[in-house]
Design a protein around this motif. Sequence first.
Motif, PDB file in Angstrom:
ATOM      1  N   GLN A 174      -5.233   3.467  12.375  1.00  0.00           N
ATOM      2  CA  GLN A 174      -4.265   3.895  11.370  1.00  0.00           C
ATOM      3  C   GLN A 174      -2.818   3.673  11.805  1.00  0.00           C
ATOM      4  O   GLN A 174      -1.902   3.985  11.052  1.00  0.00           O
ATOM      5  CB  GLN A 174      -4.480   5.378  11.048  1.00  0.00           C
ATOM      6  CG  GLN A 174      -5.884   5.680  10.539  1.00  0.00           C
ATOM      7  CD  GLN A 174      -6.127   7.166  10.377  1.00  0.00           C
ATOM      8  OE1 GLN A 174      -5.727   7.761   9.375  1.00  0.00           O
ATOM      9  NE2 GLN A 174      -6.776   7.765  11.366  1.00  0.00           N
ATOM     10  N   GLU A 233       5.195   6.030   3.042  1.00  0.00           N
ATOM     11  CA  GLU A 233       5.162   7.456   3.334  1.00  0.00           C
ATOM     12  C   GLU A 233       6.389   7.929   4.083  1.00  0.00           C
ATOM     13  O   GLU A 233       6.784   9.088   3.955  1.00  0.00           O
ATOM     14  CB  GLU A 233       3.915   7.784   4.151  1.00  0.00           C
ATOM     15  CG  GLU A 233       3.901   7.096   5.526  1.00  0.00           C
ATOM     16  CD  GLU A 233       2.625   7.387   6.277  1.00  0.00           C
ATOM     17  OE1 GLU A 233       1.666   7.832   5.655  1.00  0.00           O
ATOM     18  OE2 GLU A 233       2.609   7.165   7.504  1.00  0.00           O
ATOM     19  N   TRP A 263      -9.867  12.175   7.826  1.00  0.00           N
ATOM     20  CA  TRP A 263     -10.213  10.752   7.656  1.00  0.00           C
ATOM     21  C   TRP A 263     -10.397  10.402   6.178  1.00  0.00           C
ATOM     22  O   TRP A 263     -10.023   9.321   5.740  1.00  0.00           O
ATOM     23  CB  TRP A 263     -11.482  10.467   8.452  1.00  0.00           C
ATOM     24  CG  TRP A 263     -11.982   9.064   8.284  1.00  0.00           C
ATOM     25  CD1 TRP A 263     -13.031   8.665   7.511  1.00  0.00           C
ATOM     26  CD2 TRP A 263     -11.453   7.883   8.867  1.00  0.00           C
ATOM     27  NE1 TRP A 263     -13.205   7.312   7.580  1.00  0.00           N
ATOM     28  CE2 TRP A 263     -12.232   6.799   8.426  1.00  0.00           C
ATOM     29  CE3 TRP A 263     -10.405   7.636   9.738  1.00  0.00           C
ATOM     30  CZ2 TRP A 263     -11.990   5.489   8.808  1.00  0.00           C
ATOM     31  CZ3 TRP A 263     -10.156   6.339  10.123  1.00  0.00           C
ATOM     32  CH2 TRP A 263     -10.931   5.270   9.663  1.00  0.00           C
ATOM     33  N   PRO A 315       0.836  -1.201   0.000  1.00  0.00           N
ATOM     34  CA  PRO A 315       0.000   0.000   0.000  1.00  0.00           C
ATOM     35  C   PRO A 315       0.866   1.244   0.000  1.00  0.00           C
ATOM     36  O   PRO A 315       1.992   1.245   0.455  1.00  0.00           O
ATOM     37  CB  PRO A 315      -0.816  -0.133   1.302  1.00  0.00           C
ATOM     38  CG  PRO A 315      -0.700  -1.566   1.695  1.00  0.00           C
ATOM     39  CD  PRO A 315       0.597  -2.039   1.166  1.00  0.00           C
ATOM     40  N   GLN A 316       0.255   2.331  -0.439  1.00  0.00           N
ATOM     41  CA  GLN A 316       1.009   3.580  -0.498  1.00  0.00           C
ATOM     42  C   GLN A 316       1.405   4.075   0.875  1.00  0.00           C
ATOM     43  O   GLN A 316       2.455   4.669   1.054  1.00  0.00           O
ATOM     44  CB  GLN A 316       0.170   4.640  -1.217  1.00  0.00           C
ATOM     45  CG  GLN A 316       0.893   5.976  -1.399  1.00  0.00           C
ATOM     46  CD  GLN A 316       0.065   6.965  -2.144  1.00  0.00           C
ATOM     47  OE1 GLN A 316      -1.015   6.638  -2.617  1.00  0.00           O
ATOM     48  NE2 GLN A 316       0.549   8.178  -2.273  1.00  0.00           N
ATOM     49  N   SER A 317       0.567   3.795   1.886  1.00  0.00           N
ATOM     50  CA  SER A 317       0.887   4.262   3.239  1.00  0.00           C
ATOM     51  C   SER A 317       2.129   3.624   3.800  1.00  0.00           C
ATOM     52  O   SER A 317       2.740   4.154   4.712  1.00  0.00           O
ATOM     53  CB  SER A 317      -0.294   3.989   4.182  1.00  0.00           C
ATOM     54  OG  SER A 317      -0.537   2.600   4.226  1.00  0.00           O
ATOM     55  N   ARG A 367      -7.082   9.746   4.342  1.00  0.00           N
ATOM     56  CA  ARG A 367      -6.181   8.803   4.989  1.00  0.00           C
ATOM     57  C   ARG A 367      -5.493   7.872   3.997  1.00  0.00           C
ATOM     58  O   ARG A 367      -4.410   7.339   4.275  1.00  0.00           O
ATOM     59  CB  ARG A 367      -6.940   7.995   6.030  1.00  0.00           C
ATOM     60  CG  ARG A 367      -7.929   6.999   5.478  1.00  0.00           C
ATOM     61  CD  ARG A 367      -8.713   6.337   6.600  1.00  0.00           C
ATOM     62  NE  ARG A 367      -9.574   5.267   6.120  1.00  0.00           N
ATOM     63  CZ  ARG A 367     -10.772   5.449   5.582  1.00  0.00           C
ATOM     64  NH1 ARG A 367     -11.235   6.699   5.435  1.00  0.00           N
ATOM     65  NH2 ARG A 367     -11.494   4.430   5.173  1.00  0.00           N
ATOM     66  N   HIS A 368      -6.137   7.626   2.821  1.00  0.00           N
ATOM     67  CA  HIS A 368      -5.521   6.777   1.810  1.00  0.00           C
ATOM     68  C   HIS A 368      -4.743   7.596   0.783  1.00  0.00           C
ATOM     69  O   HIS A 368      -3.684   7.179   0.336  1.00  0.00           O
ATOM     70  CB  HIS A 368      -6.591   5.939   1.100  1.00  0.00           C
ATOM     71  CG  HIS A 368      -7.282   4.973   2.013  1.00  0.00           C
ATOM     72  ND1 HIS A 368      -6.621   3.979   2.700  1.00  0.00           N
ATOM     73  CD2 HIS A 368      -8.598   4.866   2.366  1.00  0.00           C
ATOM     74  CE1 HIS A 368      -7.475   3.282   3.428  1.00  0.00           C
ATOM     75  NE2 HIS A 368      -8.691   3.802   3.258  1.00  0.00           N
ATOM     76  N   LYS A 369      -5.314   8.765   0.420  1.00  0.00           N
ATOM     77  CA  LYS A 369      -4.689   9.581  -0.602  1.00  0.00           C
ATOM     78  C   LYS A 369      -3.440  10.274  -0.074  1.00  0.00           C
ATOM     79  O   LYS A 369      -2.357  10.191  -0.684  1.00  0.00           O
ATOM     80  CB  LYS A 369      -5.706  10.623  -1.055  1.00  0.00           C
ATOM     81  CG  LYS A 369      -5.642  10.936  -2.507  1.00  0.00           C
ATOM     82  CD  LYS A 369      -6.755  11.898  -2.834  1.00  0.00           C
ATOM     83  CE  LYS A 369      -7.205  11.647  -4.227  1.00  0.00           C
ATOM     84  NZ  LYS A 369      -8.180  12.663  -4.634  1.00  0.00           N
ATOM     85  N   PRO A 390      -1.857  10.134   3.420  1.00  0.00           N
ATOM     86  CA  PRO A 390      -1.948   9.595   4.794  1.00  0.00           C
ATOM     87  C   PRO A 390      -1.375  10.533   5.845  1.00  0.00           C
ATOM     88  O   PRO A 390      -2.008  10.780   6.859  1.00  0.00           O
ATOM     89  CB  PRO A 390      -1.152   8.288   4.716  1.00  0.00           C
ATOM     90  CG  PRO A 390      -1.069   7.956   3.267  1.00  0.00           C
ATOM     91  CD  PRO A 390      -1.114   9.234   2.533  1.00  0.00           C
TER      92      PRO A 390
END
Length: 937
Positions: A282, A100, A224, A95-97, A227-229, A231
């Motif tokens: 998260q 980060e 919130w 995942p992108q998170s 949070r995906h776009k 984070p």
Amino acid sequence: MDGLIAFGFLILVAIIAAPIIALVALSRSNQAKYAISQLKQQVEELQKKLANAQYKDEAAEPLAPAPIEALVTEEPVAPPPESGSFTAANAYSIPQSQFEAEVISSSIAPMVIEPVPQTSTTQTTAPQESFTPATDSSNDEVKAASNKVVTPSTSVAKSTDNDLFSGLIHWFFKENPVAKLGILLLFFGLAYLMKYTIDRDMFPIELRLASAALISIVLLGLGWRLRHKQPLYGLILQGGAVGALYITVFAAFRLYLLLPHMFAFGLMLLICAASVGLAVLQRALSLAMLASIGGYLSPILLSTGSANHVGLFSYYLLISSGILVIAVWQSWRVLNLLGFVFTFGVATIWGMEYYRPEYYLSCQLFLLANLILFSLLAELFAVKNRIQQHMAIDGTLLFGPPLIGFAMQYAITSHWAFGPAFSALGFGLIYLVITWGTLRRFPLDGKRIATGYLALGGCFVTLAIPLALSAQWTALAWSLEGLGILWFGLLQNQRRLSWSGSALLVLALGSQLVAYTDYLWGISLVLVLPVVFLCFISAGALWRHYKPQHSPWQVLSLGMLMVGIAVWGWWLAEMPAYFYMRTYDLQPVLLSLLGFSLSVWIWRQAGQRLDWRELKQTVWLLWPVASFILLIQLQGSSHPLEMGWWNLSWLSVIVSAAFLLFKDASKLLPMILEKGAHLLLFWLVLILAGSEILWRISELSWGMSEWRFYLFMCSLSLVILLLWIAERRQAWPIKTHGDVYWLGCIPLVLSMMIMLLTGNMMDGQMVNWTYVPLVNPLEEAAIFGILMLAVWLRRTSSLMGQFAPQFDVLVHWIIWAIAAWWLNGMLLRALAYYADVPWWLNSLWASRLIQATFAIVWTLIALVCMIYSTRIARRTLWFTGAAVLGVVIVKLFLVDSAQGGGLARAIAFIGVAILLLVVGYVSPLPPRPSIEQESKA
């Protein structure tokens, strides 16, 4: 007008800040996407090269492929999931998170690959594989890439978590500092704007609070949603929103009283639970940090100065409880330290300004609640973080709350007599119970943290003793406690515990020294010092018995032994003085000496029983102690043996010392020290006996100078005579160390020589005594002294080695010179007594009878020497007689003739002339010896 200005300022801020924030967010988003794409390309290339290398290896030889390690160099936002074999499919499923934290550092070598969570529901962990590239040249890039991969280092995480401030700085600058700074400035700006509107009553209270709550909820929802776009950006918005909600509810409840207590508490609980849920879902440390900072700062920024500690500490306890709930799922050290600093820091500042004794109950409850809460935080951190199958220990969180908490406890209970003492005891019992619970719940992994709790409990229980008792009884209790801790530590091979017990023994000694300055001769001193002595001796024996590795047990054992002996000597000095101050019927110095001589026997027996060489060596302290006490006695009186029956103490010392020299000296002491011990004991006996003789002689009346000389000379000569007899009989210790005793008589011999030179000046006449030559105390003592002097000189000549022949010649000359000196003195005293010549120099010199007699006697002596030398053919002796004749002739012309004519002068000249003729006839010059005779001589 003020309201319009404030409203316009809000619009201006929104217009200016919104584009800037959007541009910054867009830029950071593009950078992150580009970095992620580059990272994916690198992973693809590496996987292709890896597959080619494995294919070539399998074609060349059917070997099992080596594993490749998946390594992490930085602490991820979430705990690393269980990783399996690294594949290209896994890389694309990240995942992108997950990336980060790697956006900024993606271009920095070496490349770091972060572990990837498995999509499988079985959650199994496959072993990590490390790839060993082939030696083919086509795999050079694979080699370089694999060589650049580093092992996970805990030093980075440790360095960032050294303390709270470095952790906060690291967190602030690590990921998106611009956004973090912006949300903090926005937080402060909104707070000050609200305060501005409050001071000027611009808007209704309900509108202000509702607007603040609405803005906070909007920020929370926006965060919130992102949070995906974005984070990180979303987490910052969520954290700021949570802090703003804290402020809003607190202001509504405390400042404006718009919310009832229970409802406000429920809202706080809801916000806390929501923030906890968001942070845990998260796995976001930043959200938890921002939410906690906002919550802790809200009562400070909106404080009205009411100093309502119940509301303040209830609120802080609620926030700390939220941190505790977070720690159940995710334990972050920085967050724990943040709660610790805010809670105890604000409590300390409040207590210094506003605490009153009537607040005791509420403050006590809050203090106990926070101690339990932060102890649980330390436990959770240890459970969540394990190092080599042991719980990790946060030293700040483990020791900080109890230490600062006890300082607060001391402050709130100091107005009671035993308040601090019972507080320390209570703290100790609490942490001992925590130790028991930790070991019961985690019998293996929890040993380290349980040791920390045990140390805290032991320290607090130990601290309760001086807070309740005097310094002397504190020393007693600490000595026993320190010995017990030392024994337990050595038994369990716990190095720190052993050192703690030894340190507590040293503190006990310090406490006793402090007590001594206050109570010089207290009964407790007499009772406590023996216990301290036994504890130190036992501590030395324990160190020697267990001999723990990696510890200087020899030094510690010897140090404890020496301190114990010193304490025992201290007690022996103080105990007699204590009783002497109450009875005045004792001799404290001699009683101390007697006690020390008896102690030596106990130490000897204990050393032999325990096979403890160092303890057996302590018996030699009897020598310096006895010498020191003798010096003290000589300073007070020239007659140390005037104490009557107490003088038997010296007999005990001499007997004990002689026995130790006879039995143990050759086994325990090197030769030089053994000789020194013999010499010191010898002189100790001589000084004691000599001081008694001097005192007896000083009691003689006037006119007894000859008897004084007699007693002095006979006493000195008797020592040499006894040595000579003991050596002939081969008696100990002269048989084994005769040289030491003979050389130890050098001061006696020098005294004898001085007395022989000066004693010859006396006339020998005493009250009620008729002078008879040779039969009088003066000359009998001189003869005895000259004989013993000759014995000593002849005995010591054997110690001269290669210089013995020259020393023998010197000995002969010394003996004959002293003998001639006393023969002339005897003749002079006899002539003066029987011729009634006064014993004055002028009268004796002017007497013609004395001058003529001396001339004739000296000539006879020269005649004897020359005749004897002729018979033995010794030219040296003949020349000696000739020299005497020369002196006589010179004397006749210079002295006798100068005194005028008379019968005495004529007799002298005639007598000397006749003797010279006899010499010339009987004893001419002996012939020169031959070369062979000279060589033999």
